[in-house]
Design an enzyme around this catalytic site. Structure first.
Site, PDB file in Angstrom:
ATOM      1  N   GLY A 137      48.015 -55.024  33.861  1.00  0.00           N
ATOM      2  CA  GLY A 137      48.014 -53.742  34.573  1.00  0.00           C
ATOM      3  C   GLY A 137      48.331 -53.851  36.048  1.00  0.00           C
ATOM      4  O   GLY A 137      49.043 -54.763  36.482  1.00  0.00           O
ATOM      5  N   ASP A 181      55.576 -60.353  26.877  1.00  0.00           N
ATOM      6  CA  ASP A 181      54.771 -59.281  27.467  1.00  0.00           C
ATOM      7  C   ASP A 181      54.614 -58.221  26.378  1.00  0.00           C
ATOM      8  O   ASP A 181      54.510 -58.560  25.203  1.00  0.00           O
ATOM      9  CB  ASP A 181      55.426 -58.738  28.751  1.00  0.00           C
ATOM     10  CG  ASP A 181      54.381 -58.192  29.742  1.00  0.00           C
ATOM     11  OD1 ASP A 181      53.206 -58.578  29.651  1.00  0.00           O
ATOM     12  OD2 ASP A 181      54.752 -57.387  30.612  1.00  0.00           O
ATOM     13  N   GLU A 199      53.512 -60.607  39.365  1.00  0.00           N
ATOM     14  CA  GLU A 199      54.600 -59.656  39.096  1.00  0.00           C
ATOM     15  C   GLU A 199      54.935 -58.794  40.298  1.00  0.00           C
ATOM     16  O   GLU A 199      55.930 -58.085  40.278  1.00  0.00           O
ATOM     17  CB  GLU A 199      54.199 -58.698  37.954  1.00  0.00           C
ATOM     18  CG  GLU A 199      54.298 -59.267  36.575  1.00  0.00           C
ATOM     19  CD  GLU A 199      53.907 -58.194  35.549  1.00  0.00           C
ATOM     20  OE1 GLU A 199      54.808 -57.528  35.033  1.00  0.00           O
ATOM     21  OE2 GLU A 199      52.700 -58.035  35.279  1.00  0.00           O
ATOM     22  N   HIS A 247      47.521 -61.650  33.535  1.00  0.00           N
ATOM     23  CA  HIS A 247      48.875 -61.345  34.031  1.00  0.00           C
ATOM     24  C   HIS A 247      48.850 -61.403  35.560  1.00  0.00           C
ATOM     25  O   HIS A 247      48.047 -60.698  36.178  1.00  0.00           O
ATOM     26  CB  HIS A 247      49.328 -59.947  33.600  1.00  0.00           C
ATOM     27  CG  HIS A 247      49.338 -59.750  32.110  1.00  0.00           C
ATOM     28  ND1 HIS A 247      50.433 -59.271  31.429  1.00  0.00           N
ATOM     29  CD2 HIS A 247      48.392 -59.978  31.175  1.00  0.00           C
ATOM     30  CE1 HIS A 247      50.152 -59.203  30.137  1.00  0.00           C
ATOM     31  NE2 HIS A 247      48.917 -59.627  29.957  1.00  0.00           N
TER      32      HIS A 247
HETATM   33 ZN   LIG Z   1      52.250 -58.501  31.692  1.00  0.00          ZN
END
Ligand SMILES: [Zn+2]
Length: 211
Positions: free
Chosen positions: A52, A159, A82, A79
């Site tokens: 998220g 993903d 990004e 995660h």
């Molecule tokens: Zn991800």
């Protein structure tokens, strides 16, 4: 969990479940869900995951939530990297997370790449997703070659397959096309994936032999 068992029997695969919480969801809500499902650990649940909004909810701000999750006794994937924010990757490693999704921002920071290698952290790369979200505008913006040259544990991942409209076959094709990834590399990346997976050593050995 019954669906997982059915799929394992029908397709001859081994499947495990991670329950994913979103970073932007109120902490209590996520912890309630995690605490509720942890009883499924005997039935195929092997861990948790946080995905998220990483820009507004950096790893450092989630430290308590991560520790609370770890205290449930199962490992977690995470995660990070990004949003151009390599610190989120570094903090996740510091918190003992061994599987990091994306890691895209690592390209900017050799020191953190060295930490990835030293700690044996697995970087689960997701090319299509990153290209779509702009985490990496071009394939040249991925830390693939740098991580590869340093001997990091790379794996090839999708993903969210439905959001990104991808699958592992498409991801493999991208790696071949842009990075010239060889059959031997794919073999190693899949060995990495098995070693990093949240399952017993005996099951890993079995899978490695099969691979
Ligand atoms: Zn991800």
């Amino acid at each position: 969990m019954e669906g997982i068992k059915e799929a394992e029997a029908e397709f001859g695969i081994v499947a495990k479940v991670l329950v994913c919480g979103l970073k932007q969801t109120p902490r209590e809500q996520t912890q309630d869900i995690f605490a509720e499902v942890v009883s499924l650990a005997q039935k195929g649940l092997v861990g948790f995951d946080f995905a998220g909004n990483e820009a507004d909810f950096p790893t450092q701000a989630l430290e308590e939530a991560i520790k609370e999750t770890q205290a449930l006794g199962l490992p977690l994937t995470f995660h990070a990297g990004e949003c151009g924010c390599v610190a989120n990757v570094a903090h996740a490693i510091q918190l003992g997370i061994s599987r990091i999704g994306h890691g895209t921002a690592l390209l900017k920071d050799r020191t953190t790449m060295e930490k990835v290698v030293q700690s044996g952290t697995t970087i689960e790369m997701c090319l299509t997703s990153n290209l779509q979200t702009g985490a990496a505008p071009r394939l040249a913006d991925f830390p693939y070659q740098a991580l590869y040259d340093m001997g990091a544990n790379i794996t090839i991942n999708t993903d969210n397959r439905t959001v990104s409209d991808t699958n592992l076959t498409k991801e493999y094709a991208l790696f071949v096309q842009y990075f010239g990834t060889s059959k031997a590399d794919f073999y190693r990346f899949n060995q990495n994936a098995i070693r990093a997976s949240f399952t017993s050593e005996a099951e890993k050995e079995k899978l490695l032999k099969k691979l």
